[in-house]
Motif scaffolding. Structure first.
Motif, mmCIF file in Angstrom:
data_model
loop_
_atom_site.group_PDB
_atom_site.id
_atom_site.type_symbol
_atom_site.label_atom_id
_atom_site.label_comp_id
_atom_site.label_asym_id
_atom_site.label_seq_id
_atom_site.Cartn_x
_atom_site.Cartn_y
_atom_site.Cartn_z
ATOM 1 N N PHE A 1 7.246 6.429 -0.719
ATOM 2 C CA PHE A 1 7.329 5.136 -0.055
ATOM 3 C C PHE A 1 6.029 4.356 -0.227
ATOM 4 O O PHE A 1 4.954 4.918 -0.444
ATOM 5 C CB PHE A 1 7.553 5.319 1.449
ATOM 6 C CG PHE A 1 8.965 5.664 1.842
ATOM 7 C CD1 PHE A 1 9.572 5.026 2.909
ATOM 8 C CD2 PHE A 1 9.691 6.638 1.169
ATOM 9 C CE1 PHE A 1 10.873 5.345 3.293
ATOM 10 C CE2 PHE A 1 10.974 6.972 1.533
ATOM 11 C CZ PHE A 1 11.580 6.315 2.605
ATOM 12 N N ASN A 2 6.164 3.072 -0.118
ATOM 13 C CA ASN A 2 5.000 2.215 0.054
ATOM 14 C C ASN A 2 5.360 1.178 1.103
ATOM 15 O O ASN A 2 6.540 0.991 1.415
ATOM 16 C CB ASN A 2 4.576 1.557 -1.256
ATOM 17 C CG ASN A 2 5.711 0.807 -1.912
ATOM 18 O OD1 ASN A 2 6.015 -0.321 -1.549
ATOM 19 N ND2 ASN A 2 6.368 1.443 -2.893
ATOM 20 N N GLU B 1 8.304 -1.584 -6.779
ATOM 21 C CA GLU B 1 7.657 -1.303 -8.055
ATOM 22 C C GLU B 1 6.625 -0.180 -7.958
ATOM 23 O O GLU B 1 6.360 0.523 -8.934
ATOM 24 C CB GLU B 1 6.992 -2.574 -8.590
ATOM 25 C CG GLU B 1 7.977 -3.664 -8.975
ATOM 26 C CD GLU B 1 8.940 -3.227 -10.062
ATOM 27 O OE1 GLU B 1 8.521 -2.477 -10.953
ATOM 28 O OE2 GLU B 1 10.116 -3.644 -10.015
ATOM 29 N N ALA B 2 6.023 0.006 -6.793
ATOM 30 C CA ALA B 2 4.989 1.037 -6.645
ATOM 31 C C ALA B 2 5.576 2.419 -6.386
ATOM 32 O O ALA B 2 4.845 3.402 -6.353
ATOM 33 C CB ALA B 2 4.026 0.663 -5.517
ATOM 34 N N SER B 3 6.888 2.511 -6.190
ATOM 35 C CA SER B 3 7.520 3.804 -5.929
ATOM 36 C C SER B 3 7.925 4.472 -7.236
ATOM 37 O O SER B 3 8.246 3.798 -8.217
ATOM 38 C CB SER B 3 8.748 3.629 -5.034
ATOM 39 O OG SER B 3 8.369 3.221 -3.743
ATOM 40 N N ALA B 4 7.917 5.787 -7.224
ATOM 41 C CA ALA B 4 8.272 6.548 -8.416
ATOM 42 C C ALA B 4 9.143 7.731 -8.031
ATOM 43 O O ALA B 4 9.084 8.228 -6.903
ATOM 44 C CB ALA B 4 7.015 7.045 -9.125
ATOM 45 N N ALA C 1 0.840 -1.199 0.000
ATOM 46 C CA ALA C 1 0.000 0.000 0.000
ATOM 47 C C ALA C 1 0.875 1.249 0.000
ATOM 48 O O ALA C 1 1.892 1.301 0.696
ATOM 49 C CB ALA C 1 -0.912 0.005 1.222
ATOM 50 N N PRO C 2 0.489 2.269 -0.775
ATOM 51 C CA PRO C 2 1.247 3.532 -0.781
ATOM 52 C C PRO C 2 1.027 4.305 0.509
ATOM 53 O O PRO C 2 -0.005 4.159 1.173
ATOM 54 C CB PRO C 2 0.655 4.288 -1.970
ATOM 55 C CG PRO C 2 -0.743 3.768 -2.074
ATOM 56 C CD PRO C 2 -0.677 2.320 -1.666
ATOM 57 N N THR D 1 -7.397 -3.235 6.449
ATOM 58 C CA THR D 1 -7.258 -2.288 5.343
ATOM 59 C C THR D 1 -6.201 -1.245 5.681
ATOM 60 O O THR D 1 -6.361 -0.499 6.658
ATOM 61 C CB THR D 1 -8.588 -1.579 5.045
ATOM 62 O OG1 THR D 1 -9.580 -2.552 4.720
ATOM 63 C CG2 THR D 1 -8.432 -0.602 3.887
ATOM 64 N N PRO D 2 -5.107 -1.162 4.925
ATOM 65 C CA PRO D 2 -4.087 -0.135 5.188
ATOM 66 C C PRO D 2 -4.531 1.226 4.668
ATOM 67 O O PRO D 2 -5.369 1.318 3.767
ATOM 68 C CB PRO D 2 -2.870 -0.648 4.413
ATOM 69 C CG PRO D 2 -3.445 -1.480 3.316
ATOM 70 C CD PRO D 2 -4.718 -2.075 3.841
ATOM 71 N N HIS D 3 -3.961 2.275 5.235
ATOM 72 C CA HIS D 3 -4.260 3.644 4.812
ATOM 73 C C HIS D 3 -2.955 4.410 4.596
ATOM 74 O O HIS D 3 -1.934 4.099 5.222
ATOM 75 C CB HIS D 3 -5.122 4.358 5.866
ATOM 76 C CG HIS D 3 -6.518 3.816 5.955
ATOM 77 N ND1 HIS D 3 -6.851 2.741 6.758
ATOM 78 C CD2 HIS D 3 -7.671 4.190 5.336
ATOM 79 C CE1 HIS D 3 -8.149 2.483 6.637
ATOM 80 N NE2 HIS D 3 -8.655 3.338 5.776
ATOM 81 N N PRO D 4 -2.964 5.435 3.740
ATOM 82 C CA PRO D 4 -1.717 6.102 3.367
ATOM 83 C C PRO D 4 -1.079 6.955 4.459
ATOM 84 O O PRO D 4 0.045 7.412 4.285
ATOM 85 C CB PRO D 4 -2.136 6.983 2.177
ATOM 86 C CG PRO D 4 -3.606 7.165 2.315
ATOM 87 C CD PRO D 4 -4.109 5.898 2.918
#
Length: 508
Positions: A480-481, A315-318, A269-270, A493-496
């Motif tokens: 980060f994620n 992979e989810a990081s940019a 999760a981001p 359920t994760p949250h940002p």
């Protein structure tokens, strides 16, 4: 880098193989209605106002409530200890408080608790960890037993955000008698869980508070008990998760997550947190090469941030271009970009008068050493010889504020809040963390932070971010994620904002 990843995979592979020898059914904790969780880092003492790390803050949010609550799924602010609120004028917020709320020690909630708590923690000698959370409050006034007014010291667009669970309310009589030390030793709140046992920094036992007020926006927890432990060794966490002794772990590095997901549920999760390198243009009385914008631009061009983001962020990081997280309100993306280009970096260094490069100190904290070492290796290719100084976060920040650190590599979570007011002014608003001291940027941020008009705020933040990028005051790295490891029996359920909401968790 490949060797390091191979070693990590080998170690985890051994853990996975060994765990199969003593795997246990993941039923015991569900049967006892006990959620077992683990952190690698020790939670701090549970006075929310003095906690920096997420571990302690997560526990605290289960124990305490604020006046308001933010539902991150909808983005809506909801009443919590306050049943309603309104701005009487731009500098005054009035709250009607909820009746019938009990603290964990049996005390009744009233206006006295709000007044005592907030008027205490805003005092400089209390030592509230993040002054930005309270320095906008001048004083709190009691109107009657269930009505209060917060009188603001300055206009602050993030006031409602901070009141949504970040500023918990303590029981006034207990707080006056015991103070911060008492709240840490035996926290007393109105939250959905109460602390029934703790070995500070090691083990915490929470129990569902059966008298938690019925209209709480947090709802009534489905799980009765939570046991949180500090387990520094991640391999031990992995083994316990797979054997059923743990139901929840987090911050699993990408390499390990890829291995673990063959055996347990892994959720990515981001989050709001980003990494950055902050440049101090005024370091050492501007004698450092870093004071030259051409040098700062050369540094950014020299670092292959895309590769670093992919390898270390996942992979989810940019790669980031603005000094904020793109999911935050006001985070302008149309700014100057510095692509990976070592030849351009060398040309800029030559233009700046450093054709042979130079030596530069970089302090880093709360970031893995391998990431800092990769940055150093990239800069060495263009002639910048980086000396790495690893510090604990508090020590690194102190050195930064003293102006003795030309570059600081760390991360920032914006308190988990999706608004750039909680990142930009901290680093560029003229405060003690601002080693840039650009009056134009500070003025733009001041105007944005104090306005209620969202379009005006967005315009000013946009101008500030463009100037920050044009001058290369920051080298934004990547967002980060988090990888979570979960029991197959757990709904979570994760949250940002990086706050685990176990009060919303349930068993399947």
């Amino acid at each position: 880098m490949k060797l390091e990843r191979s070693i990590l995979s080998t170690v985890l592979g051994a853990t996975l193989a060994c765990s199969s020898l003593y795997a246990l059914p993941a039923l015991a904790d569900k049967a006892n209605d006990t959620l077992n969780v683990a952190f690698a880092a020790e939670p701090e003492a549970l006075d929310t106002y003095k906690i920096a790390g997420r571990e302690g803050l997560i526990l605290a949010r289960h124990i305490y409530d604020g006046l308001l609550y933010k539902d991150l799924d909808s983005g809506e602010f909801k009443p919590a200890l306050a049943e309603s609120w309104q701005f009487i004028d731009p500098m005054t917020i009035e709250f009607k408080l909820r009746h019938g709320v009990k603290f964990h020690n049996g005390a009744d909630f009233s206006a006295d608790d709000v007044v005592t708590t907030l008027n205490t923690v805003i005092k400089p000698d209390y030592g509230t960890r993040y002054q930005i959370s309270v320095d906008w409050i001048d004083h709190v006034e009691k109107l009657d037993d269930y009505s209060v007014r917060i009188h603001m010291a300055k206009p602050f667009a993030g006031a409602v955000e901070m009141l949504a669970d970040a500023l918990p309310i303590y029981p006034h009589a207990y707080f006056v008698e015991k103070g911060s030390a008492g709240m840490s030793a035996m926290p007393v709140g109105t939250g959905p869980y109460r602390l029934v046992e703790q070995t500070p920094g090691v083990r915490y036992v929470l129990e569902r508070f059966e008298q938690h007020y019925s209209d709480s926006p947090k709802g009534q927890p489905a799980i009765k008990h939570i046991v949180a432990r500090t387990i520094p060794e991640m391999n031990t966490q992995y083994a316990e998760l797979m054997s059923g002794k743990l139901d929840w772990i987090w911050r699993i590095p990408p390499d390990q997550a890829a291995q673990l997901e063959r055996r347990v549920k892994v959720v990515n999760a981001p989050i709001m947190r980003i990494s950055y390198v902050n440049f101090a243009s005024s370091a050492n009385n501007s004698a450092s090469p870093i004071s030259n914008p051409l040098v700062r631009k050369a540094i950014i061009h020299a670092v292959n941030r895309e590769q670093i983001a992919r390898v270390f962020g996942g992979e989810a990081s940019a790669v980031l271009n603005s000094a904020c997280n793109p999911v935050q309100f006001g985070c302008e993306q149309d700014v100057a970009r510095y692509e990976y280009d070592p030849e351009q970096a060398r040309a800029l260094l030559k233009e700046a008068g450093y054709p042979e490069g130079f030596e530069l100190d970089m302090t880093f904290a709360a970031m893995p050493r391998p990431v800092a070492e990769v940055i150093a290796a990239e800069l060495d290719k263009v002639g910048i010889r980086l000396k790495l100084n690893e510090n604990q976060y508090a020590a690194a920040v102190q050195k930064w504020r003293e102006g003795s650190v030309p570059a600081l590599f760390s991360n920032w979570g914006s308190y988990g809040i999706g608004d750039v007011a909680f990142i930009l002014s901290n680093f560029f608003g003229g405060g003690e963390d601002d080693q840039i001291n650009d009056p134009e940027v500070a003025a733009l941020l001041q105007a944005a932070d104090t306005a209620n008009d969202r379009e005006l705020r967005q315009s000013n933040y946009s101008q500030a971010l463009k100037k920050i990028a044009d001058e290369a005051y920051w080298m934004p790295m990547y967002n980060f994620n988090i990888n979570y490891g979960l029991s197959a029996d757990l709904n979570f359920t994760p949250h940002p904002d990086e706050f685990a909401r176990w009060w919303l968790a349930s068993w399947k």
